[in-house]
Design an enzyme around this catalytic site. Structure first.
Site, PDB file in Angstrom:
ATOM      1  N   ASP A   1       5.715  -3.251  -5.939  1.00 39.71           N
ATOM      2  CA  ASP A   1       6.360  -2.336  -5.390  1.00 39.71           C
ATOM      3  C   ASP A   1       6.560  -1.940  -6.723  1.00 39.71           C
ATOM      4  O   ASP A   1       7.009   0.130  -6.837  1.00 39.71           O
ATOM      5  CB  ASP A   1       7.926  -2.154  -4.997  1.00 39.71           C
TER       6      ASP A   1
ATOM      7  N   LYS B   1       7.018   2.100  -7.112  1.00 43.10           N
ATOM      8  CA  LYS B   1       7.130   3.137  -6.314  1.00 43.10           C
ATOM      9  C   LYS B   1       8.092   3.858  -7.200  1.00 43.10           C
ATOM     10  O   LYS B   1       9.069   4.850  -7.200  1.00 43.10           O
ATOM     11  CB  LYS B   1       7.931   1.981  -5.671  1.00 43.10           C
TER      12      LYS B   1
ATOM     13  N   HIS C   1       1.250   4.563  -4.376  1.00 46.77           N
ATOM     14  CA  HIS C   1       2.470   3.836  -5.311  1.00 46.77           C
ATOM     15  C   HIS C   1       1.606   2.205  -5.462  1.00 46.77           C
ATOM     16  O   HIS C   1       1.502   0.977  -6.253  1.00 46.77           O
ATOM     17  CB  HIS C   1       3.462   2.894  -4.602  1.00 46.77           C
TER      18      HIS C   1
ATOM     19  N   HIS D   1      -0.938  -5.677  -1.156  1.00 48.20           N
ATOM     20  CA  HIS D   1      -0.032  -6.099  -0.178  1.00 48.20           C
ATOM     21  C   HIS D   1      -0.096  -4.799   1.320  1.00 48.20           C
ATOM     22  O   HIS D   1       0.348  -5.581   2.141  1.00 48.20           O
ATOM     23  CB  HIS D   1       1.784  -6.061  -0.634  1.00 48.20           C
ATOM     24  N   HIS D   2      -0.360  -3.923   0.879  1.00 47.41           N
ATOM     25  CA  HIS D   2      -0.911  -3.101   1.824  1.00 47.41           C
ATOM     26  C   HIS D   2      -1.691  -3.421   3.022  1.00 47.41           C
ATOM     27  O   HIS D   2      -2.509  -1.888   3.928  1.00 47.41           O
ATOM     28  CB  HIS D   2      -0.614  -1.572   1.923  1.00 47.41           C
TER      29      HIS D   2
ATOM     30  N   ASP E   1       6.283  -9.305   2.871  1.00 50.74           N
ATOM     31  CA  ASP E   1       6.156  -7.523   2.724  1.00 50.74           C
ATOM     32  C   ASP E   1       6.720  -7.146   4.050  1.00 50.74           C
ATOM     33  O   ASP E   1       7.647  -6.520   4.305  1.00 50.74           O
ATOM     34  CB  ASP E   1       5.219  -6.703   2.124  1.00 50.74           C
TER      35      ASP E   1
END
Length: 422
Positions: free
Chosen positions: A283, A286, A311, A335-336, A364
């Site tokens: 992250d 971010k 991000h 991760h998304h 996550d």
């Protein structure tokens, strides 16, 4: 579930490149005032040159300048530092940065400088510092406030117009000579600020090249082993997690869970350690996300969500600077992503997502659901199951990885919800 991982997983990084990469990550916090750390590093180095400092001391001033604001994680706090010559709450971020550096042995030599980089010269002399540390802290304070004046006089106009205000900058510095700032340093800085070229050279690329072209130095050129890389990653993760009180310790817990699940999936210890690093830094992008969006309690609007999604790409770009020959950045930025192509930022599908990326995506989601929010506590295991199982059934999350998580779910839930011990 052991899988062939067709990548070069070695990590090559020395302290010099690590500090430059940290400075770039910290730049994200500035949003509207980028490259503050770079400029402070440049000004400190040039002023040290005028003062005739030895090469080692000049280099230290440069690198201390790069990371002096490592305790600032919110854009709001960064902007407050641009309002007054002597900000009222500057000690808060100085102390946070100091504490973060003490937890990172490869960088802890910079901790005293960061702690005192907003301390007036009259007060600084009474603190228990070596002459070397006192000089560096005083110079970083002077360079930091010189950049504050640059921001003040160029607000709302082209940055090169600072050359029309050189005398005003010098007058402001001289007004605090002997009180806020050390007199010899002020005189040296005033020589510099009256030269147009001094300001024109404040290009981030030029400043980084300056640091890369310094004479060889064992401290800055030593290559980090995996232990050093993990120290650096934890240091950055704490900066990221401090940005939002809602997600404090999220990165560190994702990293731990990813490492444990990876081992249960049959991934080698070496690759599990590298996935741990990716989890710590997943992250980092971010830092560039506006504070208000990260602090928002309710559902994001379509426009807000579009901004937040970026991000992942910022994470990959940042980690490529840290680990240019490693897949760590790819793992972190995935991760998304979802196996059915419904994720972001590139709508990757299962054939494009390796096992470490799938593990990071699962943990996550799991860790985020276990985290407390101001508007709710940690979700129960049954509530988490009701959210995650449909994602698995739809082919979004990896079923095999999820089954590994379920096999030891009580332990993973405990690790994810316990109060974190530093």
């Amino acid at each position: 579930m052991n899988a062939f991982l067709p990548h070069d997983f070695k990590v090559y990084m020395d302290v010099r490149h690590a500090l430059l990469a940290v400075a770039t990550a910290l730049d994200f916090v500035g949003v509207d005032d980028l490259h503050h750390g770079h400029r402070v590093a440049y000004m400190a180095y040039e002023c040290a040159s005028v003062l005739g400092w030895p090469d080692e001391k000049k280099q230290f001033a440069y690198f201390a300048g790069l990371i002096h604001d490592c305790g600032v994680s919110s854009s709001e706090e960064h902007l407050r530092l641009l309002k007054l010559m002597q900000p009222e709450d500057a000690h808060c971020h100085s102390k946070r940065g100091y504490e973060a550096l003490l937890e990172c042995p490869i960088l802890d030599v910079f901790a005293p400088i960061v702690l005192y980089h907003h301390t007036p010269w009259l007060e600084l002399q009474s603190h228990d510092l070596s002459v070397f540390e006192r000089d560096i802290a005083a110079l970083i304070f002077l360079a930091d406030r010189t950049d504050f004046l640059r921001a003040r006089y160029t607000h709302g106009c082209h940055e090169e117009l600072i050359t029309l205000h050189e005398s005003m900058v010098a007058e402001n510095l001289l007004a605090h000579c002997g009180t806020l700032f050390e007199p010899e340093m002020v005189n040296a800085m005033c020589q510099l600020v009256k030269k147009d070229g001094f300001w024109y050279n404040m290009d981030a690329t030029h400043i980084e090249l300056l640091g890369l072209e310094f004479k060889a130095n064992h401290f800055y050129d030593k290559e980090l082993d995996i232990g050093g890389v993990k120290q650096l990653a934890r240091f950055l993760a704490r900066i990221v997690d401090a940005k939002s009180p809602f997600t404090f310790h999220h990165s560190e817990k994702v990293a731990l869970l990813a490492k444990l699940v990876a081992k249960d999936c049959g991934i080698s210890d070496t690759d599990a350690e590298l996935l741990y690093v990716a989890g710590l830094l997943h992250d980092v992008g971010k830092l560039k996300t506006p504070d208000l969006l990260l602090h928002k309690e309710g559902k994001l609007t379509k426009e807000e969500y579009s901004i937040v999604k970026r991000h992942t790409v910022d994470t990959e770009h940042t980690l490529h600077r840290f680990f240019p020959k490693s897949v760590i950045g790819e793992w972190a930025s995935n991760h998304h992503e979802r196996l059915d192509g419904s994720g972001y930022p590139f709508s990757k599908r299962q054939e494009q997502l390796d096992l470490p990326s799938r593990i990071l995506a699962v943990v996550d989601v799991f860790q985020a659901l276990t985290q407390k929010r101001p508007y709710r506590g940690s979700l129960s295991l049954s509530e988490i199951y009701d959210i995650m199982q449909p994602m698995v059934d739809k082919g979004q999350l990896d079923a095999g990885v999820y089954s590994i998580l379920l096999a030891d779910i009580d332990n993973f839930y405990h690790l994810s919800t316990q109060e974190f011990q530093t």
